[in-house]
Design an enzyme around this catalytic site. Structure first.
Site, PDB file in Angstrom:
ATOM      1  N   ARG A 182       0.838  -1.216   0.000  1.00 62.84           N
ATOM      2  CA  ARG A 182       0.000   0.000   0.000  1.00 62.84           C
ATOM      3  C   ARG A 182       0.871   1.265   0.000  1.00 62.84           C
ATOM      4  O   ARG A 182       0.598   2.216  -0.714  1.00 62.84           O
ATOM      5  CB  ARG A 182      -0.934  -0.053   1.224  1.00 62.84           C
ATOM      6  CG  ARG A 182      -1.858   1.117   1.466  1.00 62.84           C
ATOM      7  CD  ARG A 182      -2.656   1.624   0.279  1.00 62.84           C
ATOM      8  NE  ARG A 182      -3.265   0.618  -0.531  1.00 62.84           N
ATOM      9  CZ  ARG A 182      -3.455   0.773  -1.844  1.00 62.84           C
ATOM     10  NH1 ARG A 182      -3.094   1.892  -2.472  1.00 62.84           N
ATOM     11  NH2 ARG A 182      -3.999  -0.195  -2.542  1.00 62.84           N
ATOM     12  N   LYS A 235       2.208  25.244  -5.260  1.00 61.04           N
ATOM     13  CA  LYS A 235       1.009  24.671  -4.626  1.00 61.04           C
ATOM     14  C   LYS A 235       1.109  23.147  -4.633  1.00 61.04           C
ATOM     15  O   LYS A 235       0.401  22.463  -5.374  1.00 61.04           O
ATOM     16  CB  LYS A 235      -0.243  25.150  -5.345  1.00 61.04           C
ATOM     17  CG  LYS A 235      -0.429  26.663  -5.242  1.00 61.04           C
ATOM     18  CD  LYS A 235      -1.681  27.150  -5.953  1.00 61.04           C
ATOM     19  CE  LYS A 235      -1.831  28.662  -5.772  1.00 61.04           C
ATOM     20  NZ  LYS A 235      -2.978  29.209  -6.533  1.00 61.04           N
ATOM     21  N   LYS A 288       4.286  39.919  -6.034  1.00 59.47           N
ATOM     22  CA  LYS A 288       2.835  39.954  -6.181  1.00 59.47           C
ATOM     23  C   LYS A 288       2.330  41.341  -5.787  1.00 59.47           C
ATOM     24  O   LYS A 288       3.078  42.152  -5.233  1.00 59.47           O
ATOM     25  CB  LYS A 288       2.205  38.874  -5.311  1.00 59.47           C
ATOM     26  CG  LYS A 288       2.736  37.488  -5.668  1.00 59.47           C
ATOM     27  CD  LYS A 288       1.880  36.387  -5.108  1.00 59.47           C
ATOM     28  CE  LYS A 288       2.481  35.059  -5.543  1.00 59.47           C
ATOM     29  NZ  LYS A 288       1.744  33.903  -5.036  1.00 59.47           N
ATOM     30  N   GLU A 293       3.831  39.921 -10.960  1.00 57.93           N
ATOM     31  CA  GLU A 293       2.448  39.521 -11.214  1.00 57.93           C
ATOM     32  C   GLU A 293       1.612  40.755 -11.532  1.00 57.93           C
ATOM     33  O   GLU A 293       1.665  41.741 -10.801  1.00 57.93           O
ATOM     34  CB  GLU A 293       1.914  38.838  -9.945  1.00 57.93           C
ATOM     35  CG  GLU A 293       0.482  38.391 -10.026  1.00 57.93           C
ATOM     36  CD  GLU A 293      -0.026  37.917  -8.658  1.00 57.93           C
ATOM     37  OE1 GLU A 293       0.328  36.801  -8.246  1.00 57.93           O
ATOM     38  OE2 GLU A 293      -0.766  38.680  -8.008  1.00 57.93           O
ATOM     39  N   ASP A 309      -2.149  37.330 -14.119  1.00 60.75           N
ATOM     40  CA  ASP A 309      -2.873  36.564 -13.117  1.00 60.75           C
ATOM     41  C   ASP A 309      -4.376  36.621 -13.356  1.00 60.75           C
ATOM     42  O   ASP A 309      -4.977  37.701 -13.328  1.00 60.75           O
ATOM     43  CB  ASP A 309      -2.549  37.114 -11.728  1.00 60.75           C
ATOM     44  CG  ASP A 309      -3.180  36.269 -10.638  1.00 60.75           C
ATOM     45  OD1 ASP A 309      -3.161  35.022 -10.762  1.00 60.75           O
ATOM     46  OD2 ASP A 309      -3.714  36.842  -9.675  1.00 60.75           O
TER      47      ASP A 309
END
Lengths: 292, 292, 292, 292, 292, 292
Positions: free
Chosen positions: C108, C143, C175, C206, C227
């Site tokens: 597993r 992410k 950003k 950005e 963005d």
């Protein structure tokens, strides 16, 4: 080139740093080697040699190889001098053959260990050579680089030095701070320490004035450490108490004055500089394509 | 005494070394401090001050304090200069008060970190000062001590230097080894690297001959690194390609020749010596009993 | 079935996850496998095959095998496709033979790694295929799943994608938050960043409005990231600044709109979805008793 | 917005992931945040809010906050919904104020955890809602992401689901592999298992054919798991043995067919999809300068 | 000498303690073995035998060997009894040959593991023998030594015992504390637990009075645990509810009274003493020089 | 009840076991506490008291509290005896108040540590009491439980004992194995050891025959260890060499014969039994609802 001090440098237990090695590799490689990964190196094998660019004493050869083998389990080792070997400029210390990408991505990590430890061993050997013919032993201190205590103390041994206490639990070192804290009663302090500690710890007392030497011995010290004093002080201390206790010199020891200290008759000279300030050994890794 | 470079040294994320701190303390303390533990120090508080015994630039103050606080959560901090501070001999950098035994057993671990990082920051600042008035930036390398990469690169920033790539995954460095391995076709190598890597990695090419400089630029390098060449070579390289790429000098840089290099017009000077061979800063911890 | 992208997916440095593997196994096995342990399986050997139940791209085969070998060092591997292989439903990717209990208890853990990474590689390849014929490069983001950053970025490469910056230390991403915090002075922010950072970090800015694009370029950006804008915005941005900087699209990219984005002329399309939301690959481990 | 399932979701023991948090932060931050570090943000405080960009169920709020607090011990929390909360698009789940750089460098790590767990909780709640009014319980499997077993099983509870066995040591699951390996004698296998295991482990038997159900029950199973069968099979199994054992459906369960399964009368429906393939929750962190 | 219980003690997954082994070795060896390192033992090989100085049951043989192999990968194993073997005074359990220094420095760590686990297995077997002919099963508790839970529960199996729940997540144990906290409503507590937990956890209820037994069963317990009661109580409980639930005796079980308990008809007898207070097995490692 | 030995038991550096605590909790709690989690205990606070069920000496109180505080940072401590305290049956050692679930899930882990260490301290104190009025010091050995070396040696100090060497790096112990390996030349072996080791390590020689005692002393031993000999041998050894070296008795020491040994005049008596075979202290944690 010859083994520096042949039978007395049993190899470090490299098996105890496997998880360090894994972490060191992870920190350098991170998400991948953006230089070698894209190149068409599948199946390409390469030979790499560690070349001395100045003379010194080797330390960390086994660790260097363990790092490369972690990266490339198929590594072939064709040459590897034992730790403690004195080498000269231009000599090859290590020669290995393996997968190109796997060697390239472990190279820096492996070299960083080898040059750090060999730097310490080399500097230690300089100190040791300057004491030849005297009874003085060169030892390290606890002033080591964070995380590398046992490796650096091993490097000192590779360079012909000996180790002072490995940590706070192995041996007593009473500094003036301690004595002041307990009301300057050195005798009472030592008595208490001996009463409570086990029988395997020696008691060393730091003094910073020649007048305190006999006092320390009278209070029961096994070792008297002369802190930031002079070789002449050393000579005097040895005359006063040299047949009763071990006399250690510490603080301000340099390559310039270590011979004076050694000739003063002290038993031990401790040098923090060897571990906390040794310049890295000048060793480079030369790659050779197998076809060249 | 003044902050070296005030707004540009945000504190290291000390929270990411908590488990290192735990391990460092464990390795030094082991089964207990056989010196302080037996002494009658229950409830005794003490003040300790970090004293500069030579001038330098501070780095690791936050780490030093975090180690002491790990050992004594009740620690009171009465003085702590920010990292990046230039200090002179005799100045007090840090002053804390806490439990005697808890400070004594963490002292060496905390100092070992502080003196190591401050040694790097201090040496870095020497290099940086020698470049004043030129556009040359002093940067480090990946030649760092095993396990201390991020801390040592932080120390370089404390000393006014900048960081070369943090690891293999952040930026491309094509050395002659790489080029030889792929049949000496630099242009093809760079093309392939750019095709496969993401868009955030720059491509640096190492050259060891002035004749290779234009070749590297023609092949698409963003940075050309002159390896073990001379300031005159630097001057020539800058004239040839200085308006197209970044020119970096590397290899054999010393405090003696760094000014020559800086005046040659190169953009960047990388110095491995700052991280792998900086002598430890000469800082000591002086204890004062609270009654004295 | 063929290698997806054959020479550009050098194997992950699996040696850097050995302690993760140990921990993963420990968490699943705990105090023992209460199903297999009691059964009379001493000395029983078994063959296990990884079977594709839908098509995809393999990633993590080396990790899968390393986990099984950790559990059974005597494991015999008879088939193992390289990472990056495109496979179809019904194909066998891996075939191994080993001790029954040792395979059953690691199964597993090994499958969880393989299906997670192959899921990411497979989804990535879907995005990549939709950009064929354009210059747009598919890249990931930060992410990623906690603890799996480097593995997931590797899976993206297995699927034919490229990697955005590996972490906060490798490349600059300004950003609107950052810009707002420093008084909306983008030019000053970039100048300061370039002054302090080393020379290997690119600066990405950005923007969330087409009007900001030229501003960003004028302020010195190397990369402009659009963005949550539209492919039409992308087209316009490319016309405005496409020959001066890299144009990246980000936010809201899906399999439905990625082709539009690719055809807009942007250089890079970043997709968080590939790492944080890729469904697991449908691969199962089929056991065969050696006698059957 | 209301607590989903209020009293039954005691908070995860976040204290057991402190070293994971440290490692996650270290992997993202590495040698420093090259974007925020150079900006003049000393002493700047900022407010950050987690905003829902689509509806879902919260999980990991405590972990999110623990990560930020690790980075900024002075963090002020002004809002934090409890885990298990159902939220709608546009709602604010969390609001904190702290040091700008410290929040910026921990932001991604904290969000990656929160969106991963909330994604699982949200998907779980979809399955759970579709079983309302039936006795069927939605449970997870061991198909979890490497390293995140306990967190993901907690997220399932946050979504209203229950947990299947936590690991191999907690409960028996006899699959056809096991039975085949011991000569297809299920009765003997169960007898042996019960003889050797302690009394706290239940025995579950996987069957893939309705004909095997009574056999499993006769052999002594506590739970019969219908593997990749149909709701009609489920109905039949329940009629046959539903009053003697627990009947579990597994394999191929989707949001489309889960209601059919729930209405078939089975006791438990296990869904691997919830943990291995849940898309990340769409939550973003919005920064506000304190002056704005 | 014969295998105690031959087919039911599958070997512990020793691969999951590799990093523990590394740490144990590191803690004992520290900066080096100051006894063996200085001796002229380069290349000296030695044979070491584990000799039983009293009778018992072996547990940890695989772990003992893994530790020695970590220290000396060239270790030759000439004899090693399987775990679960009953041995008598004077018998040799293990015989290995390897490098003298490498065996000497790992000896104590390896023996400490083997004697600890064999001590538990041996004591367990004493309890188990005293239950022969009854249906009572001897099980352990969660009263294990910090860090050694899974190893100690394995040792219990080696001695012929079975395991109670491995941890808090595997099975329910309602003590009087719990019941008191929820208003003494046992029925409601169990109902709530069953509603929220998955289907694989059994519910055990602790009672300390015979009058509570039927109450517990009526409330829905699967197991009733008689806490610190008498064998006569056990007999009565079995008569009352023995055909409905599992009856477990716990608290105050000794080698003196375990037979009485076993004959009372209870199903399970749990003994914390086996793991938290078992004396170490008396095994020594005898070294033989290869020439002798 | 009184502090056993008040000023000589400075608290263990509990800060060095924080990651162990995290791991211990994780291993016990796993995926959650299936008993307490489902109960309606949100916000319920509880008082817990550690009650002595037999007399003994406390050790590990600080560790017990640190574990509970890790689980519940809001813990309120109303009573906690210092380590080294002698307690009687029925006395309360510790009293704390905190969140019900957080205490319940950390209870077992905390108690396992406290009862293990207090068991060692209590047994040690039995040995120590039997030596009152003699000069014999009771010390431990390296026969400690894997992973718990420093904690168990601390427990010995809590019980009034002293510590033998903490590890292989602190002090020399020449056993017959060592001597045999180097050709039975004890004098040469010691000379070599002294030459190479630093000056802080004492040399202890194990002898198993009274005839070897003077030989060992003549060869330069600091300590002679009588292995498995008799008190009469001890008396004879003391007469022979007691004024020149430390005489240690070891092997086969029990509560029955320790007084005889102490009266024989030996300086040190080492007892492996205290650490490897001490029964756990009988301490229980009693919960009280705050309303009761």
């Amino acid at each position: 080139m010859g083994k520096y001090n042949d039978s007395i440098i049993p190899d470090f237990p490299w098996e105890t740093i496997d998880s360090d090695i894994e972490r060191w590799l992870e920190q350098d490689i991170g998400c991948g080697d953006v230089t070698s990964d894209p190149l068409p190196l599948d199946g390409v094998r390469i030979t790499a040699e560690v070349l001395a660019k100045s003379k010194g004493v080797a330390s960390g050869v086994g660790g260097f190889l363990r790092i490369l083998k972690k990266s490339d389990p198929e590594l072939v080792i064709t040459k590897a001098v034992p730790d403690g070997t004195q080498y000269n400029t231009g000599e090859i210390l290590i020669s290995v053959t393996g997968d190109a990408r796997r060697l390239l991505r472990a190279e820096r990590t492996a070299l960083n260990l080898l040059t750090h430890l060999s730097g310490i061993a080399s500097l230690t050997s300089e100190f040791v050579k300057l004491t030849v013919g005297t009874k003085a032993k060169i030892v390290d201190t606890r002033k080591t680089t964070p995380g590398l205590r046992s490796l650096e103390k091993y490097a000192v041994r590779c360079g012909g030095g000996s180790n002072h206490r490995p940590g706070l639990d192995a041996s007593v070192m009473l500094k003036d701070n301690h004595v002041a804290l307990v009301g300057s009663n050195l005798e009472e302090a030592i008595k208490r320490i001996r009463q409570i500690n086990g029988h395997t710890t020696k008691v060393e007392v730091e003094v910073d004035d020649i007048d305190m030497v006999e006092n320390a011995v009278g209070a029961g010290a096994d070792v008297v450490m002369l802190d930031n004093m002079t070789p002449d002080d050393g000579r005097e201390a040895v005359q006063l108490v040299g047949d009763q206790v071990i006399v250690e010199a510490s603080g301000g020891i340099t390559l310039e004055n270590v011979r004076d200290w050694a000739e003063s008759g002290v038993d031990v000279i401790s040098v923090g500089f060897m571990t906390h300030s040794a310049p890295s050994a000048d060793l480079s890794l030369e790659f050779k394509s197998l076809d060249s």
